[in-house]
Motif scaffolding. Structure first.
Motif, PDB file in Angstrom:
ATOM      1  N   VAL A 198      28.726 -31.681  10.227  1.00 38.85           N
ATOM      2  CA  VAL A 198      29.581 -30.513  10.493  1.00 38.85           C
ATOM      3  C   VAL A 198      29.515 -30.166  11.976  1.00 38.85           C
ATOM      4  CG1 VAL A 198      30.119 -28.135   9.853  1.00 38.85           C
ATOM      5  CG2 VAL A 198      28.990 -29.632   8.190  1.00 38.85           C
ATOM      6  N   LEU A 244      34.491 -28.774   2.819  1.00 37.59           N
ATOM      7  CA  LEU A 244      33.188 -28.974   3.479  1.00 37.59           C
ATOM      8  C   LEU A 244      32.198 -29.663   2.529  1.00 37.59           C
ATOM      9  CD1 LEU A 244      31.539 -28.102   6.082  1.00 37.59           C
ATOM     10  CD2 LEU A 244      30.858 -26.093   4.800  1.00 37.59           C
ATOM     11  N   ILE A 289      30.689 -33.573   2.891  1.00 36.38           N
ATOM     12  CA  ILE A 289      29.249 -33.807   2.978  1.00 36.38           C
ATOM     13  C   ILE A 289      28.755 -34.632   1.785  1.00 36.38           C
ATOM     14  CG2 ILE A 289      26.999 -32.646   2.900  1.00 36.38           C
ATOM     15  CD1 ILE A 289      28.349 -30.345   4.522  1.00 36.38           C
ATOM     16  N   ALA A 347      26.405 -25.991   3.908  1.00 32.39           N
ATOM     17  CA  ALA A 347      26.352 -27.387   4.347  1.00 32.39           C
ATOM     18  C   ALA A 347      24.985 -28.018   4.053  1.00 32.39           C
ATOM     19  CB  ALA A 347      26.664 -27.473   5.842  1.00 32.39           C
TER      20      ALA A 347
END
Ligand SMILES: *[C@@H]1O[C@H](CO)[C@@H](O)[C@H](O)[C@H]1NC(C)=O
Ligand SMILES: *[C@@H]1O[C@H](CO)[C@@H](O)[C@H](O)[C@H]1NC(C)=O
Length: 347
Positions: free
Chosen positions: A112, A135, A139, A183
């Motif tokens: 990120v 997101l 990931i 994240a």
């Protein structure tokens, strides 16, 4: 430089001349010396274009020099997921395979970041729930693809402005600071064994930005989410490098939170053409950084941001600067190399 280390440096240089390149490699390399001094690795960033340069590769491949490699660009969002849901791992795989084949650890970099972020993400106009999903999906897919191969993951890179405070990037604007623990949680779920890092620059001494990085570690921890380490990028300038004391105390601030520290992108630039005096000072500056890391048990390894001036990002980014690395444009070692080796050797 003390008389003793000067003597040691010339002794090393003399024995290298007598013994020739092969036994010099066997006798001493940066990673071999770093591990003997108690670090986990000394490593280098690399990038796909230079993998075809065989003189360059001979040195990069040598695990006595580099016990770890980091892909400079090929695991970043714009390379991995250039359009929504389309993943391209070829370039990242080339670096991961190289690390495997040469018995080198891999620092995976990064998941990120506001930069090298495709416009479908930065200008997509997504609402919070959708951007969180994008997101998490990015990931999960990337970390799962490299599961078991990444010793470290730089999960969030450069979330802070130069003077401190959160960067007003699309993630912060849409999700708020929660994007950081979200994240880390997604990365931890996809590969529980990888060490998860926050990575940034200008956090190597006490400053507003340093304190904000400390607060990021606390934030992630406050969500009950795993964070293992902080990467101090350490992009410095000759003669303006942080003092050893300042750097030790900055490392200690992270250690106090129970996380480790790695020096992740070290280079020390100077105006070009570099003078003899600048290269001598550069050697001293490299030793300062190495000595600070060695003095703190929380500091586990050092990575330079590629190893040779031939492939450094510095001249392209900082006009009039260069010569930042321990090997010159012709792949010959500089005073900085001997300085690092002597700092590692005198641990
Ligand atoms: C570098 O290492 C890779 C993987 O082991 C190997 O394929 C390549 O031939 C090596 N290159 C040189 C120049 O040693
Ligand atoms: C966005 O959603 C997440 C949960 O998925 C939440 O933690 C965060 O606070 C929300 N942000 C805003 C600005 O509402």
């Amino acid at each position: 430089m003390t008389l003793l280390s000067a003597a040691l440096t010339s002794l090393l240089a003399a024995s290298a001349v007598q013994a020739g390149p092969i036994s010099r490699r066997a006798a001493a390399g940066l990673n071999a010396a770093a591990q003997a001094a108690g670090l986990e690795f000394f490593g280098s960033a690399t990038d796909n274009p230079e993998l075809t340069d065989s003189s360059y590769m001979t040195i990069l491949n040598n695990s006595d020099q580099f016990g770890q490699i980091t892909p400079g660009n090929s695991m970043k969002w714009d390379t991995i997921e250039p359009s929504r849901g389309t993943f391209s791992f070829t370039k990242g795989d080339a670096i991961a395979d190289l690390a495997d084949q040469n018995n080198q650890k891999l620092r995976c970099h990064n998941l990120v970041w506001y930069n090298q972020l495709p416009s479908w993400v930065s200008s997509g106009g997504f609402d919070n729930a959708t951007l969180v999903e994008i997101l998490q999906n990015h990931i999960t897919k990337e970390v799962t693809h490299y599961k078991g191969r990444c010793y470290h993951w730089d999960v969030v890179n450069e979330a802070l402005e130069d003077g401190g405070g959160y960067r007003d990037n699309v993630f912060y604007k849409t999700i708020g600071e929660a994007y950081i623990p979200i994240a880390f949680a997604a990365a931890a779920a996809a590969d529980p064994d990888a060490k998860l890092y926050y990575n940034d620059y200008s956090i190597e001494w006490s400053s507003t930005k340093h304190q904000d990085a400390v607060n990021i570690v606390k934030l992630v921890q406050s969500y009950g989410v795993k964070i293992d380490g902080v990467g101090m990028q350490a992009h410095f300038t000759v003669g303006q490098t942080v003092t050893q004391d300042a750097m030790e105390s900055a490392i200690q601030d992270f250690a106090d939170l129970g996380v480790e520290v790695a020096i992740t992108e070290l280079d020390i630039r100077t105006t070009t053409p570099a003078t003899y005096d600048a290269l001598t000072q550069q050697s001293t500056d490299y030793q300062t950084v190495v000595n600070a890391c060695l003095a703190k048990s929380a500091c586990i390894g050092i990575t330079i941001w590629d190893y040779t001036d031939k492939y450094s990002w510095v001249p392209k980014t900082f006009s009039g600067y260069g010569a930042a690395l321990p090997w010159d444009d012709n792949l010959q070692t500089k005073a900085a190399y001997d300085g690092i080796l002597s700092a590692l050797g005198s641990a």
